[in-house]
Design an enzyme around this catalytic site. Structure first.
Site, PDB file in Angstrom:
ATOM      1  N   ARG A   1       0.823  -1.204   0.000  1.00  0.00           N
ATOM      2  CA  ARG A   1       0.000   0.000   0.000  1.00  0.00           C
ATOM      3  C   ARG A   1       0.862   1.262   0.000  1.00  0.00           C
ATOM      4  O   ARG A   1       0.515   2.260  -0.621  1.00  0.00           O
ATOM      5  CB  ARG A   1      -0.950  -0.001   1.203  1.00  0.00           C
ATOM      6  CG  ARG A   1      -1.897   1.184   1.205  1.00  0.00           C
ATOM      7  CD  ARG A   1      -2.911   1.118   2.329  1.00  0.00           C
ATOM      8  NE  ARG A   1      -3.949   0.142   2.056  1.00  0.00           N
ATOM      9  CZ  ARG A   1      -4.188  -0.925   2.786  1.00  0.00           C
ATOM     10  NH1 ARG A   1      -3.446  -1.167   3.861  1.00  0.00           N
ATOM     11  NH2 ARG A   1      -5.156  -1.755   2.485  1.00  0.00           N
ATOM     12  N   ALA A   2       1.995   1.230   0.687  1.00  0.00           N
ATOM     13  CA  ALA A   2       2.862   2.405   0.735  1.00  0.00           C
ATOM     14  C   ALA A   2       3.365   2.778  -0.653  1.00  0.00           C
ATOM     15  O   ALA A   2       3.415   3.958  -1.016  1.00  0.00           O
ATOM     16  CB  ALA A   2       4.036   2.148   1.676  1.00  0.00           C
TER      17      ALA A   2
END
Length: 711
Positions: A275-276
């Site tokens: 997700r980062a």
């Protein structure tokens, strides 16, 4: 309707304003979490953002804000016929901390659904926030199950309401913004990860800037309309720039070099999952569009990392979010700058980037128009732990004696604070019985979520229908009610609410002996390590914690009950030792604190953890002289007073555990005597460890039940 404070009139807070504007340009970034102390314009800036968002076209009469060009095919108010839409401003919807689940996601009329088969749905706040902003002030105080619903809707872009086989779905795409004061407790790491960006804000220490904040605020309160009028031009400029950046966003190119920079940065800081990387890519693209460029550059990737990674890097629960900028620069310097393709002009026409003087990207202001006030200065470096003005004792080396002269009464001298030993995993301590407190992960309780254990008549609005019990209540009356069709004739009195059992969070109050008998450095380090381990456990189980220390002649409330477990860890780290042992004063102080907390939050049950060797060498006072109305203990035998104080706590049914810190070949066993007076078990420091704590929870319950039967 009151005039909102202008966004461009906010002094300083450049990172906060930039993060909000990037989400306005690209809602796919995933929202913003704003962390900071109280009084730093967090709420003011968020509420002002809605005025900068472009208007939205909606289907007339649709309660779910469907777009005329692409209405939601599953809209409960649909299907919608093609036609012109109605323009309205983007909404900003606030979610109160005490909101119910039905207020958030909406509610079904269960009675009509059972009797008529009609899906009568009342929209909630998620429907109101569709295509707008959903703002949660003090998001860290929101109940966990509400946060889960909120973040699930934000991730899926839709809200689902399920009630006993009857379901409704509607679109729910919104810009999620949360604000919080870390002193009041942290969010769980998995919830932190669901916010796209995070920003740390703090009040300026520059007098000139603080003066400007006060001047603008007073001018706004004197005449809000006139104040807003003075900033109308700047507001319009930023609004136009948001529109231009949105139009440019699909054309921004994210090259392979930028993608490699993003991947290397996320890998270098050991963030979990992907997700980062995705959030960084979206943020860097939005930064380029905000700057009026058609390609992503290294500075965009760097700024995206500073906004998207601090709350995602691996860290201990008590470590503040942050990013090592030197390490970030070292990673990015290993890649060449992105080469623009088919773009001979490196600065295409678009909104003015500005420079350091006018709040542009290089000046940290994200291209905000000039504010007329001084720019925010660099934040001063935080003092090192050994330079804290609140703990002058810690200036000495941990290995030096750092002792003060012995007191006149012969008590052990005060010694400087020592560092805690490495924390370890503990097993769960719980309060016996069945509570009804705030949801958490410690003791058994009746909660809105959990396994169904029975049914009862609803006390207010029906939220969790127990279908079998409802049918059973209505069945005997069908003939008398004249039932003729297939449907069941259900009355309001037939409805039954499901009762559920889950886990609650408790108030864990630590009473720590800091007297001379605990002052041996290796011993106090082990004691602090044990308490720190219990604090980590309280953090994971969503408890409130408080810290009482006693030494010399009095007990002190070092930390009032709070959800900020890291604040308790900080106070523990700074705790010096020395002096006599006023054990009774510490217990009476605990009694006073618990009495006050019972009035404030009667549903939250306490768990008392007394960390001591059981010695009592001073009567002392419970924090203030008896003449002031406090529970004084002056005079009398210290051991007898400690026993009476402990039995007072036991008589009020307060669950307790004594952590026995006595060491050495000769042991007096005084901690065991204290545990018996409190009605709870005693456990050694080594016994706190998860691999040797088996049966302690059972012992807490058994000891408490035994003393209750004896009473």
């Amino acid at each position: 309707m009151s005039t909102p404070y202008p966004f461009t009139a906010v002094v300083g807070q450049s990172d906060l304003r930039l993060a909000l504007l990037l989400n306005a340009v690209s809602p796919a970034v995933g929202g913003v979490l704003v962390r900071g102390e109280k009084g730093t314009a967090k709420s003011t800036a968020v509420r002002a953002l809605s005025a900068l968002l472009p208007q939205v076209d909606v289907v007339p009469g649709c309660r779910f804000s469907c777009a005329p060009a692409a209405p939601d095919p599953a809209c409960p108010d649909g299907p919608h016929e093609p036609g012109p839409g109605a323009a309205r401003p983007a909404r900003m919807v606030e979610l109160p901390v005490g909101a119910s689940e039905d207020r958030l996601v909406g509610a079904l009329d269960i009675e009509r659904a059972l009797a008529e088969g009609v899906k009568a749905f009342e929209p909630g706040l998620l429907a109101d926030a569709h295509r707008g902003i959903l703002y949660v002030d003090e998001v860290n105080l929101l109940h966990d199950h509400l946060i889960d619903l909120l973040l699930d809707a934000a991730a899926m872009g839709a809200s689902y309401v399920e009630r006993e086989g009857v379901s409704v779905r509607h679109a729910a795409r919104f810009l999620l913004v949360g604000t919080m004061n870390p002193e009041e407790g942290e969010l769980r790491p998995q919830l932190l990860d669901r916010f796209g960006l995070t920003v740390e804000v703090a009040a300026s220490r520059e007098p000139a800037q603080r003066v400007e904040v006060v001047r603008r605020r007073l001018a706004y309160e004197d005449d809000p309309a006139a104040f807003a009028g003075r900033w109308a031009g700047d507001e319009q400029d930023v609004r136009a720039r948001v529109v231009a950046a949105r139009a440019l966003l699909p054309q921004v190119r994210l090259g392979d070099t930028s993608l490699l920079q993003i991947a290397a940065t996320c890998a270098g800081f050991e963030v979990d999952g992907m997700r980062a990387d995705i959030v960084m890519a979206r943020t860097a693209t939005a930064l380029a569009a905000w700057a009026g460029r058609a390609e992503v550059r290294k500075e965009d990737v760097r700024q995206a990392a500073l906004l998207a990674l601090p709350h995602r890097r691996r860290r201990n629960p008590f470590d503040a979010p942050g990013l090592d900028e030197d390490k970030l620069d070292e990673i990015l310097d290993g890649f060449p700058d992105e080469e623009p393709e088919n773009d001979p002009d490196p600065e295409p026409e678009g909104p003015d980037d500005g420079g350091p003087e006018d709040g542009g990207p290089d000046g940290g202001g994200g291209g905000i128009p000039p504010q007329g006030g001084p720019e925010a200065p660099e934040a001063p470096e935080a003092p090192a732990p050994d330079e804290s003005p609140e703990a002058p004792e810690t200036r000495e080396s941990p290995d030096s004696p750092a002792q003060q002269p012995a007191s006149r009464d012969g008590a052990a001298p005060e010694q400087a604070a020592v560092r805690a030993a490495e924390p370890f995993r503990t097993k769960m301590l719980s309060v016996p019985g069945l509570g009804e407190g705030a949801s958490g992960r410690r003791s058994r309780a009746r909660t809105a979520h959990g396994r169904t254990t029975g049914a009862q008549r609803p006390r207010g609005q029906l939220t969790k229908l127990h279908l079998a019990a409802t049918v059973q209540a209505a069945a005997p009356h069908q003939k008398a009610r004249g039932r003729s069709g297939r449907g069941l004739v259900v009355r309001k009195d037939d409805l039954r609410q499901a009762t559920r059992e889950g886990r609650e969070g408790n108030l864990v109050l630590f009473v720590v002996d800091a007297s001379g008998s605990m002052a041996a450095r290796q011993r106090m380090s082990a004691v602090k390590g044990a308490v720190l381990s219990l604090l980590l456990d309280a953090y994971q189980r969503r408890d409130k914690v408080g810290l009482i220390t006693f030494r010399g002649s009095a007990a002190e409330l070092a930390l009032p009950p709070t959800s900020s477990v890291d604040a308790a860890a900080t106070r523990l780290e700074q705790l010096p030792t020395g002096g006599r042992t006023p054990l009774a004063a510490g217990l009476l102080k605990a009694h006073e604190v618990l009495r006050i907390e019972r009035l404030r939050d009667p549903s939250r049950r306490p768990l008392l953890v007394v960390v001591t060797d059981g010695r009592a060498t001073s009567a002392g006072t419970a924090g203030s002289p008896p003449s002031s109305g406090s529970a004084g203990t002056d005079g009398g035998d210290p051991r007898a007073l400690a026993g009476r104080s402990a039995r007072l706590l036991q008589a009020e049914g307060i669950a307790s555990v004594v952590v026995d810190c006595e060491s050495g070949p000769v042991r007096l066993g005084l901690a065991g005597v204290l545990a018996a007076d409190l009605g709870g078990p005693a456990v050694t420091l080594d016994g706190l460890r998860a691999d040797s704590l088996a049966g302690l929870v059972k012992n807490v319950r058994t000891a408490s039940d035994t003393h209750r039967r004896a009473a």
